[in-house]
Design a protein around this motif. Structure first.
Motif, PDB file in Angstrom:
ATOM      1  N   GLY A 247      -9.359   2.837 -10.116  1.00 53.67           N
ATOM      2  CA  GLY A 247      -9.533   1.904  -9.006  1.00 53.67           C
ATOM      3  C   GLY A 247      -9.024   2.442  -7.695  1.00 53.67           C
ATOM      4  O   GLY A 247      -8.206   1.802  -7.028  1.00 53.67           O
ATOM      5  N   ALA A 248      -9.522   3.604  -7.286  1.00 55.46           N
ATOM      6  CA  ALA A 248      -9.011   4.271  -6.088  1.00 55.46           C
ATOM      7  C   ALA A 248      -9.902   4.044  -4.872  1.00 55.46           C
ATOM      8  O   ALA A 248     -11.128   3.928  -4.986  1.00 55.46           O
ATOM      9  CB  ALA A 248      -8.883   5.769  -6.341  1.00 55.46           C
ATOM     10  N   LEU A 267      -0.717   1.649  -5.451  1.00 57.77           N
ATOM     11  CA  LEU A 267       0.020   2.916  -5.378  1.00 57.77           C
ATOM     12  C   LEU A 267      -0.685   3.796  -4.356  1.00 57.77           C
ATOM     13  O   LEU A 267      -1.857   4.128  -4.532  1.00 57.77           O
ATOM     14  CB  LEU A 267       0.022   3.578  -6.757  1.00 57.77           C
ATOM     15  CG  LEU A 267       0.876   4.834  -6.943  1.00 57.77           C
ATOM     16  CD1 LEU A 267       2.344   4.503  -6.794  1.00 57.77           C
ATOM     17  CD2 LEU A 267       0.595   5.441  -8.315  1.00 57.77           C
ATOM     18  N   VAL A 268       0.011   4.135  -3.275  1.00 59.23           N
ATOM     19  CA  VAL A 268      -0.575   4.968  -2.231  1.00 59.23           C
ATOM     20  C   VAL A 268       0.009   6.368  -2.354  1.00 59.23           C
ATOM     21  O   VAL A 268       1.236   6.543  -2.361  1.00 59.23           O
ATOM     22  CB  VAL A 268      -0.312   4.393  -0.832  1.00 59.23           C
ATOM     23  CG1 VAL A 268      -0.924   5.302   0.240  1.00 59.23           C
ATOM     24  CG2 VAL A 268      -0.882   2.975  -0.720  1.00 59.23           C
ATOM     25  N   ILE A 269      -0.882   7.365  -2.427  1.00 59.06           N
ATOM     26  CA  ILE A 269      -0.473   8.742  -2.680  1.00 59.06           C
ATOM     27  C   ILE A 269      -1.095   9.638  -1.620  1.00 59.06           C
ATOM     28  O   ILE A 269      -2.296   9.531  -1.324  1.00 59.06           O
ATOM     29  CB  ILE A 269      -0.926   9.207  -4.084  1.00 59.06           C
ATOM     30  CG1 ILE A 269      -0.493   8.185  -5.138  1.00 59.06           C
ATOM     31  CG2 ILE A 269      -0.372  10.584  -4.415  1.00 59.06           C
ATOM     32  CD1 ILE A 269      -1.459   8.079  -6.284  1.00 59.06           C
ATOM     33  N   ALA A 270      -0.311  10.534  -1.079  1.00 63.48           N
ATOM     34  CA  ALA A 270      -0.795  11.458  -0.051  1.00 63.48           C
ATOM     35  C   ALA A 270      -1.653  12.546  -0.674  1.00 63.48           C
ATOM     36  O   ALA A 270      -1.349  13.067  -1.752  1.00 63.48           O
ATOM     37  CB  ALA A 270       0.384  12.084   0.685  1.00 63.48           C
ATOM     38  N   ALA A 277      -5.366   4.957  -2.331  1.00 62.39           N
ATOM     39  CA  ALA A 277      -4.682   3.791  -2.886  1.00 62.39           C
ATOM     40  C   ALA A 277      -5.264   3.513  -4.259  1.00 62.39           C
ATOM     41  O   ALA A 277      -6.489   3.421  -4.419  1.00 62.39           O
ATOM     42  CB  ALA A 277      -4.862   2.581  -1.981  1.00 62.39           C
ATOM     43  N   VAL A 278      -4.403   3.396  -5.258  1.00 61.09           N
ATOM     44  CA  VAL A 278      -4.802   3.196  -6.648  1.00 61.09           C
ATOM     45  C   VAL A 278      -4.347   1.816  -7.098  1.00 61.09           C
ATOM     46  O   VAL A 278      -3.237   1.375  -6.757  1.00 61.09           O
ATOM     47  CB  VAL A 278      -4.175   4.292  -7.547  1.00 61.09           C
ATOM     48  CG1 VAL A 278      -4.442   4.012  -9.008  1.00 61.09           C
ATOM     49  CG2 VAL A 278      -4.712   5.652  -7.156  1.00 61.09           C
ATOM     50  N   VAL A 291      -1.152  -1.891 -11.012  1.00 60.14           N
ATOM     51  CA  VAL A 291      -0.041  -1.124 -10.449  1.00 60.14           C
ATOM     52  C   VAL A 291       1.204  -1.986 -10.258  1.00 60.14           C
ATOM     53  O   VAL A 291       2.322  -1.544 -10.543  1.00 60.14           O
ATOM     54  CB  VAL A 291      -0.466  -0.462  -9.122  1.00 60.14           C
ATOM     55  CG1 VAL A 291       0.758  -0.009  -8.316  1.00 60.14           C
ATOM     56  CG2 VAL A 291      -1.365   0.728  -9.397  1.00 60.14           C
ATOM     57  N   ASP A 292       1.032  -3.236  -9.795  1.00 62.01           N
ATOM     58  CA  ASP A 292       2.222  -4.047  -9.528  1.00 62.01           C
ATOM     59  C   ASP A 292       3.029  -4.306 -10.796  1.00 62.01           C
ATOM     60  O   ASP A 292       4.266  -4.300 -10.774  1.00 62.01           O
ATOM     61  CB  ASP A 292       1.855  -5.351  -8.820  1.00 62.01           C
ATOM     62  CG  ASP A 292       0.872  -6.201  -9.597  1.00 62.01           C
ATOM     63  OD1 ASP A 292       0.343  -5.731 -10.623  1.00 62.01           O
ATOM     64  OD2 ASP A 292       0.624  -7.349  -9.166  1.00 62.01           O
TER      65      ASP A 292
END
Length: 307
Positions: A247-248, A267-270, A277-278, A291-292
């Motif tokens: 789910g990105a 979940l935000v990843i560089a 955002a996943v 994610v939560d």
């Protein structure tokens, strides 16, 4: 026209059901053997196509491999006029392709000659294609290289996963198959040779293809996550443990590639350029989680790095 149907997974079922609904004469179904599952490997799970065939009273053949004198004789006893192949899972040798007098046709999930091979749905998403479709192909010994009898086109939605797209193509394939059989029966089918110079390939997905490399740009990573959802799942590692992401979306954000920029309801990843955002994750051997819920269980925190 007597038909023998080759198919195995859920993708194949709508085509078989369409043949049944259309009152075609289905002489038999060839599918892969039942698969052992469970810790003891003692439970045998039949392929979806087998279950569908049995529910309709259609004879089923399940060779380990579709070759040899015994299988060929069994196929000949069905006296098929035409073979139909939909995601069977094995390459058919020339001596099998020629058993039906009218040969065999394949329902292939791409617009041939693009994406020949075992995983056209995943590779179309990986490459950022905006459309795909179904090709009904006259089979020959080469890899998806035969002339095309019929095709239908569909768009790939911007956030569509491989699982969702495969589901749509499965139903579109059933429609295209019935249309192609109507053309064949009426003598109206016109086989169009493929332009082999334009061929691209979609090899079987392996674990390395699904690994996320954070030194890539955000749009590439998002396509990778979509392409491997639901299976095998695009993965990375956190503290040495495998973590699959689902789910990105591409979002604004900067940081070192792999750094966790936010951990809440998403979940935000560089990435190397931008960020993703996943919304769902899956630890090895566990079920998918929002994610939560994972974060509340202290799954990850801002500042950690995915490798």
């Amino acid at each position: 026209m007597r038909i023998v149907f080759f198919g195995t997974p859920v993708f194949s079922v709508p085509s078989l059901q369409a043949l049944v609904s259309g009152r075609f004469d289905i002489a038999g179904v060839v599918t892969q053997p039942d698969k052992p599952q469970g810790r003891s490997r003692s439970e045998l799970i039949p392929p979806p196509v087998k279950l569908t065939a049995q529910s309709e009273g259609i004879p089923v053949l399940q060779p380990e491999r579709p070759l040899g004198d015994v299988f060929t004789a069994s196929l000949r006893r069905l006296e098929p006029d035409l073979g139909i192949v939909v995601a069977y899972g094995h390459i058919l040798r020339p001596e099998i392709l020629t058993v039906p007098p009218r040969g065999m046709v394949n329902v292939h999930a791409s617009l041939l000659p693009r994406y020949r091979g075992a995983a056209p749905v995943q590779h179309a998403i990986l490459r950022g294609e905006t459309e795909t479709g179904i090709s009904i192909m006259q089979m020959e010994p080469g890899l998806d290289s035969g002339p095309v009898l019929h095709r239908l086109v569909t768009e790939i939605e911007p956030e569509e996963t491989a699982g969702a797209l495969a589901g749509r193509l499965s139903n579109l394939g059933a429609t295209a198959l019935i249309e192609a059989l109507s053309l064949i029966s009426g003598g109206l089918a016109r086989a169009q040779p493929q332009d082999h110079g334009r061929a691209t390939y979609a090899p079987k997905i392996d674990r390395d293809m699904a690994r996320l490399v954070w030194q890539r740009d955000a749009s590439t990573l998002v396509r990778q996550i979509r392409a491997f959802d639901p299976s095998p799942g695009a993965w990375t590692t956190l503290n040495g443990s495998v973590l699959k992401l689902f789910g990105a979306r591409e979002v604004a954000g900067t940081g070192e590639p792999g750094d966790v920029l936010a951990a809440g309801d998403r979940l935000v990843i560089a990435a190397a350029r931008g960020a993703i955002a996943v919304h769902e994750v899956q630890l090895a051997g566990k079920t998918r989680l929002p994610v939560d819920a994972w974060v509340r269980g202290r799954g990850v925190s801002v500042g950690q790095r995915l490798e």
